[in-house]
Design a protein around this motif. Structure first.
Motif, short mmCIF file in Angstrom:
data_model
loop_
_atom_site.label_atom_id
_atom_site.label_comp_id
_atom_site.label_asym_id
_atom_site.label_seq_id
_atom_site.Cartn_x
_atom_site.Cartn_y
_atom_site.Cartn_z
N PHE A 45 0.83 -1.21 0.00
CA PHE A 45 0.00 0.00 0.00
C PHE A 45 0.86 1.27 0.00
CE2 PHE A 45 -2.67 -3.35 1.52
CZ PHE A 45 -3.91 -3.08 0.96
N PHE A 46 2.01 1.19 0.61
CA PHE A 46 2.88 2.37 0.69
C PHE A 46 3.77 2.47 -0.54
CE2 PHE A 46 1.81 0.72 4.88
CZ PHE A 46 0.92 1.73 5.23
N ASP A 47 4.19 1.32 -1.06
CA ASP A 47 4.90 1.33 -2.34
C ASP A 47 4.03 1.93 -3.44
OD1 ASP A 47 7.26 0.13 -1.39
OD2 ASP A 47 6.46 -1.88 -1.66
N THR A 48 2.73 1.68 -3.34
CA THR A 48 1.78 2.19 -4.33
C THR A 48 1.37 3.63 -4.02
OG1 THR A 48 0.92 -0.06 -4.66
CG2 THR A 48 -0.45 1.77 -5.44
N GLY A 49 1.02 3.88 -2.77
CA GLY A 49 0.51 5.19 -2.38
C GLY A 49 1.50 6.33 -2.54
N LEU A 50 2.79 6.03 -2.41
CA LEU A 50 3.82 7.06 -2.59
C LEU A 50 3.75 7.71 -3.96
CD1 LEU A 50 7.23 5.84 -1.08
CD2 LEU A 50 6.02 7.96 -0.55
N PHE A 51 3.26 6.97 -4.94
CA PHE A 51 3.23 7.45 -6.32
C PHE A 51 1.83 7.81 -6.79
CE2 PHE A 51 6.85 4.69 -5.69
CZ PHE A 51 7.90 5.46 -6.16
N ASP A 52 0.89 7.88 -5.86
CA ASP A 52 -0.48 8.22 -6.23
C ASP A 52 -0.53 9.64 -6.79
OD1 ASP A 52 -3.45 7.04 -5.50
OD2 ASP A 52 -3.42 9.23 -5.62
N PRO A 53 -1.33 9.89 -7.81
CA PRO A 53 -1.40 11.24 -8.39
C PRO A 53 -2.02 12.28 -7.49
CG PRO A 53 -3.03 9.79 -9.41
CD PRO A 53 -2.13 8.92 -8.57
N HIS A 54 -2.75 11.85 -6.45
CA HIS A 54 -3.43 12.82 -5.59
C HIS A 54 -2.65 13.03 -4.29
CE1 HIS A 54 -6.64 14.94 -3.44
NE2 HIS A 54 -7.19 15.14 -4.63
N HIS A 55 -2.49 14.31 -3.93
CA HIS A 55 -1.69 14.65 -2.74
C HIS A 55 -2.27 14.07 -1.46
CE1 HIS A 55 -4.48 17.69 -1.06
NE2 HIS A 55 -4.81 17.89 -2.32
N SER A 56 -3.60 13.94 -1.37
CA SER A 56 -4.19 13.44 -0.13
C SER A 56 -3.79 12.00 0.14
CB SER A 56 -5.72 13.56 -0.17
OG SER A 56 -6.28 12.67 -1.13
N VAL A 57 -3.61 11.22 -0.92
CA VAL A 57 -3.19 9.83 -0.75
C VAL A 57 -1.72 9.78 -0.33
CG1 VAL A 57 -3.04 7.57 -1.85
CG2 VAL A 57 -4.86 9.16 -2.51
N ARG A 58 -0.91 10.62 -0.96
CA ARG A 58 0.51 10.67 -0.57
C ARG A 58 0.64 11.16 0.87
NH1 ARG A 58 0.60 13.19 -5.62
NH2 ARG A 58 1.22 15.20 -4.70
N ASN A 59 -0.21 12.10 1.27
CA ASN A 59 -0.19 12.56 2.67
C ASN A 59 -0.59 11.45 3.63
OD1 ASN A 59 0.66 15.13 2.01
ND2 ASN A 59 -1.39 16.01 1.99
N ALA A 60 -1.48 10.57 3.17
CA ALA A 60 -1.86 9.42 4.01
C ALA A 60 -0.68 8.50 4.21
CB ALA A 60 -3.03 8.67 3.37
N VAL A 61 0.18 8.39 3.20
CA VAL A 61 1.40 7.60 3.35
C VAL A 61 2.28 8.22 4.43
CG1 VAL A 61 3.52 6.81 2.23
CG2 VAL A 61 1.35 6.74 0.99
N ILE A 62 2.43 9.55 4.39
CA ILE A 62 3.25 10.24 5.39
C ILE A 62 2.68 10.01 6.78
CG2 ILE A 62 4.03 12.49 6.23
CD1 ILE A 62 4.02 13.45 3.32
N GLY A 63 1.36 10.20 6.92
CA GLY A 63 0.73 10.02 8.23
C GLY A 63 0.87 8.59 8.74
N HIS B 12 9.79 13.42 5.94
CA HIS B 12 8.74 13.92 6.82
C HIS B 12 8.08 12.77 7.60
CE1 HIS B 12 5.03 16.81 7.17
NE2 HIS B 12 5.65 16.62 8.32
N GLY B 13 7.93 11.64 6.94
CA GLY B 13 7.22 10.53 7.54
C GLY B 13 7.91 9.89 8.73
N ILE B 14 9.23 9.99 8.81
CA ILE B 14 9.94 9.33 9.92
C ILE B 14 10.12 10.27 11.12
CG2 ILE B 14 11.12 7.73 8.38
CD1 ILE B 14 13.62 9.43 8.57
N GLU B 15 9.57 11.46 11.03
CA GLU B 15 9.76 12.47 12.08
C GLU B 15 9.30 12.00 13.45
OE1 GLU B 15 7.26 16.35 13.32
OE2 GLU B 15 8.05 16.43 11.29
N LEU B 16 8.13 11.39 13.53
CA LEU B 16 7.54 11.08 14.84
C LEU B 16 8.41 10.14 15.65
CD1 LEU B 16 5.04 12.04 16.32
CD2 LEU B 16 3.83 10.00 15.53
N ARG B 17 9.02 9.17 14.98
CA ARG B 17 9.93 8.27 15.70
C ARG B 17 11.10 9.06 16.30
NH1 ARG B 17 10.15 3.61 18.58
NH2 ARG B 17 12.27 2.82 18.63
N GLY B 18 11.53 10.07 15.59
CA GLY B 18 12.66 10.87 16.06
C GLY B 18 12.37 11.68 17.29
#
Length: 253
Positions: free
Chosen positions: A104-122, A156-162
């Motif tokens: 889902f993340f391998d796919t979502g990273l390349f989604d044309p819509h920003h909201s889906v890519r933001n879901a990957v980050i979240g 951006h996505g790995i921030e919370l662990r940090g």
């Protein structure tokens, strides 16, 4: 009626009903009721839906395969909000079993819509916090991707662990110190600032930065770290002055 127009009791009952209906949908292999909630215009209904998926997955091992098949089908929806919710649902599963939902993340990273890519980050944020080993291993795969937005999103996505374990993500962030794209550099500096103001994190961040060789970026990061301590003075472990003094003493050694 919008989710937060309901009384607290009605919201609790709605969330319970959503979970029950989604569980029944998976048990009977019917995607219709799941799509009903995934496509809802209300953000909080969709949130209740993807959280329900995570709960059903955790409590019903016998449904794991069916849940993943249905979610993969839903991920092909023409509606961005549906794909977004599918990725968020995968994130709830990935907290416990990242390998099952990596697709889902391998796919979502390349989604044309920003909201889906933001879901990957979240999702990456919550998974790297709760299930860091496989999640961060996956993040490494994309740190040097040709697409600058992919690099930025992973950073951006790995921030919370940090914020709790900066030592886990600083080696990954270091790999981005020479990135030539301003959006990636700005995100890198932002993430360094966001992890450094948390209790016990500043010494770890400063020690790591002292070994980086991009001194221009390190200088910008230090300025951001001090400024974050100032902007978040009610939440920072140290005052801006204390942070600045510590940094100056460390770099004067």
């Amino acid at each position: 009626m919008a989710f937060y127009d309901l009384s607290k009791g009605d919201r609790v009952r709605l969330v319970r009903r959503i979970q029950e209906n989604i569980g029944e949908g998976f048990r009977h292999g019917e995607a219709g009721c799941i799509l009903k909630y995934f496509s809802d215009d209300d953000t909080y209904v969709r949130k209740a839906a993807y959280q329900a998926v995570g709960k059903v997955y955790k409590s019903s091992p016998e449904l794991h395969a069916r849940i993943l098949v249905i979610l993969k089908t839903i991920l092909r929806s023409d509606l961005a909000k549906v794909r977004q919710t599918a990725v968020n649902a995968a994130g709830e599963i990935g907290i416990h079993n990242f390998e099952a939902v990596q697709y889902f993340f391998d796919t979502g990273l390349f989604d044309p819509h920003h909201s889906v890519r933001n879901a990957v980050i979240g999702s990456l944020k919550k998974m790297s916090e709760k299930n860091p080993v496989p999640t961060l291993q996956w993040a490494k795969l994309y740190l040097h991707h040709d697409d600058k937005e992919i690099r930025r999103e992973v950073c951006h996505g790995i921030e919370l662990r940090g914020r709790t374990h900066p030592q886990d993500i600083l080696p990954l962030l270091e790999q981005l110190q020479h990135d030539k794209t301003s959006r990636v550099r700005n995100t890198l500096i932002h993430v360094l600032g966001q992890i450094a103001y948390k209790k016990g994190c500043l010494p770890v961040v400063v020690q790591a930065l002292s070994a980086w060789d991009n001194q221009i970026l390190v200088k910008e990061a230090i300025e951001e770290i001090v400024d974050v301590h100032r902007r978040y003075k009610n939440f920072a472990a140290l005052t801006a002055g204390e942070a600045k003094t510590y940094i100056e003493q460390y770099f004067s050694k």
